[in-house]
Design an enzyme around this catalytic site. Structure first.
Site, PDB file in Angstrom:
ATOM      1  N   GLU A 180      -4.225 -31.536 -50.786  1.00  0.00           N
ATOM      2  CA  GLU A 180      -3.694 -30.339 -50.501  1.00  0.00           C
ATOM      3  C   GLU A 180      -4.096 -29.761 -48.825  1.00  0.00           C
ATOM      4  OE1 GLU A 180      -4.845 -31.371 -53.022  1.00  0.00           O
ATOM      5  OE2 GLU A 180      -3.929 -30.187 -54.821  1.00  0.00           O
ATOM      6  N   ALA A 203       2.163 -30.842 -56.643  1.00  0.00           N
ATOM      7  CA  ALA A 203       3.206 -29.883 -56.979  1.00  0.00           C
ATOM      8  C   ALA A 203       4.091 -29.909 -55.762  1.00  0.00           C
ATOM      9  CB  ALA A 203       2.486 -28.587 -56.546  1.00  0.00           C
ATOM     10  N   GLU A 241      -4.461 -33.364 -60.762  1.00  0.00           N
ATOM     11  CA  GLU A 241      -5.138 -32.110 -61.944  1.00  0.00           C
ATOM     12  C   GLU A 241      -4.411 -32.140 -63.080  1.00  0.00           C
ATOM     13  OE1 GLU A 241      -4.043 -29.719 -58.381  1.00  0.00           O
ATOM     14  OE2 GLU A 241      -6.082 -28.698 -58.431  1.00  0.00           O
TER      15      GLU A 241
HETATM   16  N1  CO8 Z   1       6.684 -32.500 -53.433  1.00  0.00           N
HETATM   17  C1  CO8 Z   1       7.865 -32.533 -53.098  1.00  0.00           C
HETATM   18  N2  CO8 Z   1       8.655 -33.775 -52.968  1.00  0.00           N
HETATM   19  C2  CO8 Z   1       7.719 -34.915 -52.916  1.00  0.00           C
HETATM   20  C3  CO8 Z   1       6.453 -34.710 -53.180  1.00  0.00           C
HETATM   21  C4  CO8 Z   1       5.902 -33.446 -53.518  1.00  0.00           C
HETATM   22  N3  CO8 Z   1       4.577 -33.177 -53.579  1.00  0.00           N
HETATM   23  N4  CO8 Z   1       5.951 -35.873 -52.857  1.00  0.00           N
HETATM   24  C5  CO8 Z   1       6.896 -36.867 -52.605  1.00  0.00           C
HETATM   25  N5  CO8 Z   1       7.880 -35.941 -52.527  1.00  0.00           N
HETATM   26  C6  CO8 Z   1       9.303 -36.504 -52.148  1.00  0.00           C
HETATM   27  C7  CO8 Z   1       9.513 -36.878 -50.610  1.00  0.00           C
HETATM   28  O1  CO8 Z   1       9.828 -35.641 -49.896  1.00  0.00           O
HETATM   29  C8  CO8 Z   1      10.541 -37.874 -50.596  1.00  0.00           C
HETATM   30  O2  CO8 Z   1      11.894 -37.112 -50.712  1.00  0.00           O
HETATM   31  P1  CO8 Z   1      13.141 -37.493 -49.828  1.00  0.00           P
HETATM   32  O3  CO8 Z   1      13.615 -38.870 -49.992  1.00  0.00           O
HETATM   33  O4  CO8 Z   1      14.152 -36.230 -50.503  1.00  0.00           O
HETATM   34  O5  CO8 Z   1      12.644 -37.349 -48.516  1.00  0.00           O
HETATM   35  C9  CO8 Z   1      10.213 -38.558 -51.841  1.00  0.00           C
HETATM   36  O6  CO8 Z   1       9.434 -37.901 -52.992  1.00  0.00           O
HETATM   37  C10 CO8 Z   1       9.849 -39.958 -51.787  1.00  0.00           C
HETATM   38  O7  CO8 Z   1       8.610 -39.651 -50.840  1.00  0.00           O
HETATM   39  P2  CO8 Z   1       8.225 -40.449 -49.750  1.00  0.00           P
HETATM   40  O8  CO8 Z   1       9.199 -40.853 -48.954  1.00  0.00           O
HETATM   41  O9  CO8 Z   1       7.089 -39.562 -48.839  1.00  0.00           O
HETATM   42  O10 CO8 Z   1       7.413 -41.719 -50.322  1.00  0.00           O
HETATM   43  P3  CO8 Z   1       6.245 -42.525 -49.550  1.00  0.00           P
HETATM   44  O11 CO8 Z   1       6.081 -43.563 -50.576  1.00  0.00           O
HETATM   45  O12 CO8 Z   1       6.524 -42.855 -48.070  1.00  0.00           O
HETATM   46  O13 CO8 Z   1       5.009 -41.778 -49.740  1.00  0.00           O
HETATM   47  C11 CO8 Z   1       3.298 -40.387 -50.912  1.00  0.00           C
HETATM   48  C12 CO8 Z   1       4.581 -41.216 -50.860  1.00  0.00           C
HETATM   49  C13 CO8 Z   1       2.041 -40.634 -49.933  1.00  0.00           C
HETATM   50  C14 CO8 Z   1       2.855 -39.870 -52.191  1.00  0.00           C
HETATM   51  C15 CO8 Z   1       3.787 -39.051 -50.109  1.00  0.00           C
HETATM   52  O14 CO8 Z   1       5.286 -38.805 -50.720  1.00  0.00           O
HETATM   53  C16 CO8 Z   1       2.993 -37.907 -50.056  1.00  0.00           C
HETATM   54  O15 CO8 Z   1       2.085 -37.679 -49.279  1.00  0.00           O
HETATM   55  N6  CO8 Z   1       3.374 -37.025 -50.950  1.00  0.00           N
HETATM   56  C17 CO8 Z   1       3.021 -35.379 -50.872  1.00  0.00           C
HETATM   57  C18 CO8 Z   1       1.517 -35.393 -51.783  1.00  0.00           C
HETATM   58  C19 CO8 Z   1       0.780 -34.067 -51.611  1.00  0.00           C
HETATM   59  O16 CO8 Z   1       0.695 -33.530 -50.359  1.00  0.00           O
HETATM   60  N7  CO8 Z   1       0.388 -33.676 -52.622  1.00  0.00           N
HETATM   61  C20 CO8 Z   1      -0.283 -32.090 -52.942  1.00  0.00           C
HETATM   62  C21 CO8 Z   1       0.948 -31.334 -53.269  1.00  0.00           C
HETATM   63  S1  CO8 Z   1       0.381 -29.569 -53.029  1.00  0.00           S
HETATM   64  C22 CO8 Z   1      -0.205 -29.620 -54.865  1.00  0.00           C
HETATM   65  O17 CO8 Z   1      -0.109 -30.314 -55.454  1.00  0.00           O
HETATM   66  C23 CO8 Z   1      -0.981 -28.176 -55.019  1.00  0.00           C
HETATM   67  C24 CO8 Z   1      -1.192 -28.256 -56.591  1.00  0.00           C
HETATM   68  C25 CO8 Z   1      -1.484 -26.761 -56.743  1.00  0.00           C
HETATM   69  C26 CO8 Z   1      -0.510 -25.872 -57.277  1.00  0.00           C
HETATM   70  C27 CO8 Z   1      -1.236 -24.709 -57.852  1.00  0.00           C
HETATM   71  C28 CO8 Z   1      -0.099 -23.734 -58.394  1.00  0.00           C
HETATM   72  C29 CO8 Z   1      -1.091 -22.487 -58.923  1.00  0.00           C
END
Ligand code: CO8
Length: 258
Positions: A132, A65, A112
């Site tokens: 998360e 998300a 998910e």
């Molecule tokens: N949300 C927003 N932006 C994101 C997300 C995300 N989940 N993941 C990556 N991005 C963005 C980064 O901020 C970055 O943007 P910018 O260039 O503007 O800084 C761009 O994508 C590229 O990401 P990275 O530079 O971090 O790329 P890497 O190759 O270094 O890393 C990863 C890749 C490992 C995937 C890393 O981006 C990461 O850890 N992302 C987050 C993963 C995460 O924590 N996901 C869980 C999110 S919470 C969730 O999903 C809850 C769902 C339930 C919702 C329920 C509603 C009822």
């Protein structure tokens, strides 16, 4: 409708929906989920479409998300909007078969979403996870429920509590994904599977999907009865007559969804 966060293509009988927020690794925000649920509803209602594929990019199916969209929300914002719930309900209620073609990251809501599909075809570079916990929250789109049912408590707890990722090989071994192929072949493999599904009677495909899904919702005895009644009901269809006649006449069946 013109979509901004997804791309929808219909090839033969297959609708391919590509998540398209490359700058955010296809993070799921409200707009994307609304568009996805609308596109899925349209594909489900389109008589030409017999199977649906959801896919992402080579680097990410979806990295979860959208953390930027969520970060400032309060409990009341989340509770009163029932955040993502209407879209999630639509996505998981699609009647036609839906395949997730996953390359790269399928994390949090991305994992998910893949699990809401009927089965997952993964690239060798796929990484599944529920990280998360690293954000001070837990899964909210079904991860604690579906992942546990699909891979069992030990691995689900491990992933939810440590936030570690599962690679494609482990995901296949654990029953999360049905096939693993080289990353460049993920969409092609999914397309071939979708074409194969499209050749079947859609009546039987929907019945198969409903019966398998019912196994997660009920006792075995009730599930067996549900399956048997669906099996019986298919004998009211022309497709059952066609399928069995074609076998006996040693020819390919021509199903008409009747
Ligand atoms: N949300 C927003 N932006 C994101 C997300 C995300 N989940 N993941 C990556 N991005 C963005 C980064 O901020 C970055 O943007 P910018 O260039 O503007 O800084 C761009 O994508 C590229 O990401 P990275 O530079 O971090 O790329 P890497 O190759 O270094 O890393 C990863 C890749 C490992 C995937 C890393 O981006 C990461 O850890 N992302 C987050 C993963 C995460 O924590 N996901 C869980 C999110 S919470 C969730 O999903 C809850 C769902 C339930 C919702 C329920 C509603 C009822």
């Amino acid at each position: 409708m013109a979509y901004e966060s997804i791309i929808v293509e219909i090839e033969d009988h297959v609708a391919i929906i590509t998540l398209n927020r490359p700058d955010a690794l296809n993070a799921l925000n409200s707009q994307l989920l609304q568009e996805l649920s609308k596109a899925l509803g349209e594909a489900d209602a389109n008589d030409k479409v017999r199977c649906i594929i959801i896919t992402g990019s080579a680097k990410a199916f979806a990295a979860g998300a959208d953390i930027k969209e969520m970060s400032d929300k309060s409990f009341v914002d989340m509770y009163m909007s029932d955040y993502f719930e209407p879209a999630m309900r639509t996505i998981s209620n699609v009647r036609k078969p839906v395949i997730a073609a996953v390359a790269g990251y399928a994390l949090g809501g991305g994992c998910e979403l893949a699990m809401m599909c009927d089965f997952i075809i993964a690239g060798e570079n796929a990484k599944f996870g529920q990280p998360e916990i690293n954000l001070g929250v837990i899964a909210g789109m079904g991860g604690t429920q579906r992942l546990t049912r699909y891979v069992g408590k030990a691995k689900a707890m491990d992933m939810h509590l440590t936030g570690r990722f599962m690679d494609a090989e482990e995901a296949e071994r654990s029953g999360l994904v049905s096939r693993v192929v080289p990353p460049k072949k993920v969409l092609e493999e999914a397309r071939q599977a979708a074409e194969k599904i499209s050749e079947k009677s859609l009546l039987a495909s929907i019945a198969a999907k409903q019966a398998v899904n019912r196994s997660y919702e009920t006792t075995q005895e009730e599930g067996l009865l549900f399956e048997r009644r669906l099996f019986h009901s298919l004998f009211a269809t022309e497709d059952q007559k066609e399928g069995m006649s074609a076998f006996l006449e040693k020819r390919s069946p021509q199903f008409r969804d009747r």
